[in-house]
Write a protein that holds these residues in place. Structure first.
Motif, PDB file in Angstrom:
ATOM      1  N   ASN A  61      46.439  34.000  37.529  1.00 49.33           N
ATOM      2  CA  ASN A  61      46.831  35.241  38.612  1.00 49.33           C
ATOM      3  C   ASN A  61      45.398  35.154  38.650  1.00 49.33           C
ATOM      4  O   ASN A  61      44.798  34.913  40.613  1.00 49.33           O
ATOM      5  CB  ASN A  61      46.909  36.138  38.157  1.00 49.33           C
ATOM      6  CG  ASN A  61      48.455  36.481  38.660  1.00 49.33           C
ATOM      7  OD1 ASN A  61      49.000  36.667  39.862  1.00 49.33           O
ATOM      8  ND2 ASN A  61      49.260  36.393  37.036  1.00 49.33           N
ATOM      9  N   PHE A  68      49.443  45.275  43.453  1.00 46.82           N
ATOM     10  CA  PHE A  68      49.046  44.349  43.199  1.00 46.82           C
ATOM     11  C   PHE A  68      48.867  43.043  43.305  1.00 46.82           C
ATOM     12  O   PHE A  68      48.193  42.281  43.526  1.00 46.82           O
ATOM     13  CB  PHE A  68      49.779  44.660  41.682  1.00 46.82           C
ATOM     14  CG  PHE A  68      48.874  46.293  40.823  1.00 46.82           C
ATOM     15  CD1 PHE A  68      48.791  47.266  41.224  1.00 46.82           C
ATOM     16  CD2 PHE A  68      50.480  46.375  39.882  1.00 46.82           C
ATOM     17  CE1 PHE A  68      48.621  48.133  40.717  1.00 46.82           C
ATOM     18  CE2 PHE A  68      50.564  47.779  39.594  1.00 46.82           C
ATOM     19  CZ  PHE A  68      49.669  48.493  39.636  1.00 46.82           C
ATOM     20  N   ASN A  69      50.722  42.613  43.811  1.00 49.37           N
ATOM     21  CA  ASN A  69      50.482  40.986  44.616  1.00 49.37           C
ATOM     22  C   ASN A  69      50.166  40.059  43.684  1.00 49.37           C
ATOM     23  O   ASN A  69      49.454  39.316  43.572  1.00 49.37           O
ATOM     24  CB  ASN A  69      49.785  41.176  45.366  1.00 49.37           C
ATOM     25  CG  ASN A  69      50.344  41.878  46.394  1.00 49.37           C
ATOM     26  OD1 ASN A  69      51.139  42.700  46.724  1.00 49.37           O
ATOM     27  ND2 ASN A  69      49.900  41.720  48.123  1.00 49.37           N
ATOM     28  N   LEU A  70      50.270  40.481  42.021  1.00 49.20           N
ATOM     29  CA  LEU A  70      50.430  39.368  40.540  1.00 49.20           C
ATOM     30  C   LEU A  70      51.630  38.900  40.477  1.00 49.20           C
ATOM     31  O   LEU A  70      52.397  39.011  41.193  1.00 49.20           O
ATOM     32  CB  LEU A  70      50.359  39.502  39.631  1.00 49.20           C
ATOM     33  CG  LEU A  70      48.818  40.691  39.468  1.00 49.20           C
ATOM     34  CD1 LEU A  70      48.397  41.456  37.949  1.00 49.20           C
ATOM     35  CD2 LEU A  70      47.876  40.148  39.962  1.00 49.20           C
ATOM     36  N   GLN A  74      46.868  45.821  35.569  1.00 53.47           N
ATOM     37  CA  GLN A  74      47.527  44.978  36.229  1.00 53.47           C
ATOM     38  C   GLN A  74      46.682  45.074  37.653  1.00 53.47           C
ATOM     39  O   GLN A  74      46.378  44.028  38.327  1.00 53.47           O
ATOM     40  CB  GLN A  74      49.175  45.305  36.859  1.00 53.47           C
ATOM     41  CG  GLN A  74      50.060  44.881  35.780  1.00 53.47           C
ATOM     42  CD  GLN A  74      51.598  45.214  36.377  1.00 53.47           C
ATOM     43  OE1 GLN A  74      51.477  44.791  37.566  1.00 53.47           O
ATOM     44  NE2 GLN A  74      52.348  46.327  35.725  1.00 53.47           N
ATOM     45  N   GLN A  75      46.100  46.501  37.884  1.00 58.41           N
ATOM     46  CA  GLN A  75      45.585  46.320  38.864  1.00 58.41           C
ATOM     47  C   GLN A  75      43.542  46.308  38.981  1.00 58.41           C
ATOM     48  O   GLN A  75      43.159  45.445  39.850  1.00 58.41           O
ATOM     49  CB  GLN A  75      44.757  48.942  39.550  1.00 58.41           C
ATOM     50  CG  GLN A  75      44.800  48.474  40.547  1.00 58.41           C
ATOM     51  CD  GLN A  75      45.033  47.978  42.410  1.00 58.41           C
ATOM     52  OE1 GLN A  75      44.643  46.414  42.158  1.00 58.41           O
ATOM     53  NE2 GLN A  75      45.636  48.263  43.022  1.00 58.41           N
ATOM     54  N   ALA A 120      44.652  42.119  39.885  1.00 60.68           N
ATOM     55  CA  ALA A 120      44.130  41.797  40.625  1.00 60.68           C
ATOM     56  C   ALA A 120      42.466  42.309  41.094  1.00 60.68           C
ATOM     57  O   ALA A 120      42.156  41.581  42.267  1.00 60.68           O
ATOM     58  CB  ALA A 120      44.704  42.765  41.702  1.00 60.68           C
ATOM     59  N   PRO A 123      51.943  39.661  34.074  1.00 61.58           N
ATOM     60  CA  PRO A 123      51.856  41.225  33.927  1.00 61.58           C
ATOM     61  C   PRO A 123      52.705  42.098  33.617  1.00 61.58           C
ATOM     62  O   PRO A 123      52.379  43.168  33.686  1.00 61.58           O
ATOM     63  CB  PRO A 123      52.059  41.054  35.846  1.00 61.58           C
ATOM     64  CG  PRO A 123      51.921  39.924  36.256  1.00 61.58           C
ATOM     65  CD  PRO A 123      52.168  38.383  34.894  1.00 61.58           C
ATOM     66  N   ARG A 166      40.644  39.036  40.373  1.00 61.04           N
ATOM     67  CA  ARG A 166      41.090  37.569  41.065  1.00 61.04           C
ATOM     68  C   ARG A 166      40.238  38.601  42.254  1.00 61.04           C
ATOM     69  O   ARG A 166      40.247  36.919  43.089  1.00 61.04           O
ATOM     70  CB  ARG A 166      42.514  38.259  41.562  1.00 61.04           C
ATOM     71  CG  ARG A 166      43.140  36.862  42.090  1.00 61.04           C
ATOM     72  CD  ARG A 166      44.753  36.997  42.890  1.00 61.04           C
ATOM     73  NE  ARG A 166      45.298  38.766  43.363  1.00 61.04           N
ATOM     74  CZ  ARG A 166      45.815  38.971  43.338  1.00 61.04           C
ATOM     75  NH1 ARG A 166      47.071  38.458  42.998  1.00 61.04           N
ATOM     76  NH2 ARG A 166      46.421  39.909  43.687  1.00 61.04           N
ATOM     77  N   VAL A 170      42.096  43.814  47.966  1.00 55.52           N
ATOM     78  CA  VAL A 170      42.791  44.742  46.437  1.00 55.52           C
ATOM     79  C   VAL A 170      43.664  45.456  47.196  1.00 55.52           C
ATOM     80  O   VAL A 170      43.877  46.517  47.692  1.00 55.52           O
ATOM     81  CB  VAL A 170      42.075  45.337  46.127  1.00 55.52           C
ATOM     82  CG1 VAL A 170      43.137  46.358  44.327  1.00 55.52           C
ATOM     83  CG2 VAL A 170      40.623  44.271  44.871  1.00 55.52           C
TER      84      VAL A 170
END
Length: 236
Positions: A114, A103-105, A158-159, A162, A150, A165, A99
């Motif tokens: 995602n 966020f890297n979405l 969003q976090q 993440a 996102p 994911r 994480v």
């Protein structure tokens, strides 16, 4: 291996871990100096330190994204130095969820897509991927947002995507690098509460932060300074 035996093996154990960049040259940088660290299953541990202290280098080593100059690292009982590239990739996929602060979405994909993305690499069938992604989003309180992109979600949401994911492969270890850094304090508190819940569910959470207030949420805190690590007595 019995349950008793498996729980006695640390999830993360480093011994005399050292990382030197450009060793032997005028540009030599000693990023880590003999780090000893032990994290047991189900712990919530913070690694705290200012920029340049070595905490990001340590996270890259724990996450098997880099290799140490010397010393040993055992991840869930496995000496990572014995693994080839494919075995390392499999260990990262199966053992570690990442994480990040940013966020890297992927912006064009829904929350569900995602979250499901890591399962594509694991060749999980699409219907199963979808089911597991929705379950993971429900687990972080986003069951009603599966089709949102996102840009249609708040920073805290969003976090959470993440984090879902990162959890999709049910890894025992969750590595979080400044996960509240881009969030306001109230949303940050909600994310930290979520990490505590994940710890209570049996995940091992390692949080990288420069913020003492964030680190105070962990069960234990390690402090990095000039590549050296010290444990300080903290309360959850």
């Amino acid at each position: 291996m019995s349950d008793a035996a498996s729980t006695s093996v640390p999830v993360i154990e480093t011994r005399a871990l050292r990382k030197v960049y450009a060793e032997g040259s005028e540009a030599e940088v000693i990023a880590l100096q003999g780090v000893d660290m032990r994290v047991d299953r189900g712990e919530f541990v913070a690694i705290m330190g200012p920029s340049g202290s070595g905490k990001s280098t340590l996270m890259n080593l724990i996450g098997c994204l880099d290799t140490p100059t010397s010393g040993t690292y055992h991840c869930d009982g496995v000496d990572v130095s014995t693994l080839d590239r494919e075995e390392l990739a499999a260990l990262r996929r199966d053992k570690i969820g990442f994480v990040f602060q940013g966020f890297n979405l992927l912006p064009r994909m829904s929350a569900e897509d995602n979250v499901a993305m890591p399962l594509g690499y694991a060749q999980v069938p699409p219907a199963e991927r979808s089911r597991l992604a929705i379950e993971a989003l429900e687990a972080v309180g986003l069951g009603g947002r599966t089709s949102h992109r996102p840009s249609e979600l708040s920073g805290g949401q969003q976090q959470r995507v993440a984090i879902a994911r990162a959890l999709i492969n049910q890894p025992p270890i969750l590595l979080a690098d400044e996960p509240t850094g881009a969030l306001d304090s109230k949303t940050g508190e909600e994310i930290l509460a979520l990490f505590k819940r994940l710890r209570d569910d049996g995940h091992t959470v390692i949080l990288i932060t420069h913020d003492a207030e964030v680190a105070a949420h962990a069960d234990r805190t390690y402090v990095m300074r000039d590549g050296e690590m010290h444990e300080e007595g903290g309360e959850a």
